[in-house]
Design an enzyme around this catalytic site. Sequence first.
Site, short mmCIF file in Angstrom:
data_model
loop_
_atom_site.label_atom_id
_atom_site.label_comp_id
_atom_site.label_asym_id
_atom_site.label_seq_id
_atom_site.Cartn_x
_atom_site.Cartn_y
_atom_site.Cartn_z
N GLU A 46 6.11 7.67 9.51
CA GLU A 46 6.01 6.93 8.26
C GLU A 46 7.29 7.12 7.43
OE1 GLU A 46 2.88 6.66 4.46
OE2 GLU A 46 2.92 8.44 5.74
N LYS A 130 0.23 -0.81 5.02
CA LYS A 130 -0.78 0.23 4.84
C LYS A 130 -1.93 -0.24 3.94
CE LYS A 130 -0.78 5.22 3.70
NZ LYS A 130 0.13 6.29 3.21
N CYS A 162 -0.93 6.85 8.24
CA CYS A 162 -1.27 8.10 7.55
C CYS A 162 -2.67 8.13 6.92
CB CYS A 162 -0.19 8.42 6.52
SG CYS A 162 -0.05 10.19 6.12
#
Length: 275
Positions: A46, A130, A162
């Site tokens: 990321e 995301k 994540c």
Amino acid sequence: MLDIYLVQMEIVPNDKAKNFAKVREITSKIRKSVDDSVPGLIILPEMFATGYLPLHPESAAEYFRNCNVGETADFLYKLANETGCAIMGAGIQKDIVGGVVQDSENADKLLNHCSVYKPGYPEEFAAYDKYHPFFMEQKKFKAGGMPCPFSLYNWTVAATICFDLRFPELYRYAVKEGAKLITVQAAWPAARIAHWKTLLQARAIENQVYIAAVNGIGGPSYGGNSMIVNPKGEIITSADETFEGIVHARIDSKSQEEYRKQFPVLKEIVPEEYI
């Protein structure tokens, strides 16, 4: 089959040039030719180019839709050509495309972006923003859409980032849409690394998918432990919290298909043609 290469690295904060150089060094021995019977996918952490989070993320934001609109996109395209592999990179995306604001209510907010480039293709091949920005992101970043699986070398792949890992409904949605491989690009803290390991295996087990998860190391708190998990929840390759380099495994779809038939927990949940 597919060769997966996770690039576990210590990211230099706010220095794209140094991070690009480090990725090139780490991946320098990966070279696939057009004649190679097994294609490759390289996955970067990321915000690999800037570190998580840059001090001023708006100044690091760029475009990714083709290799000419941003320096990170240009790097991903060149790396794909150098290695002969698809590259799953990451960065900070501006929410303006072609001069048009995509979301007028959140025009000043950014997107935590995953960008895929293939050898010989100057346009962004696939992308994901995301869906669950972490708490400290939410002031400047907005949520993207649900994972949208894409076809890559005969694999149906879905990307996540994540904090998404804590939300199982995203993974079940991706599997209902046909995903056989789900990736996780992360900047996961060492303090919660036990959660990382457990959740990665849980997402693989409950959805009978391969999980390929890459994390950073070093910095203020990052816990490494990048890994590839098979549809039974078995870790087939992994790194510890200090290793910097490539975490590699070759995965195959035949064993996944056989396992899903032998233990059909997805029956009546996932369309039959995707099992």
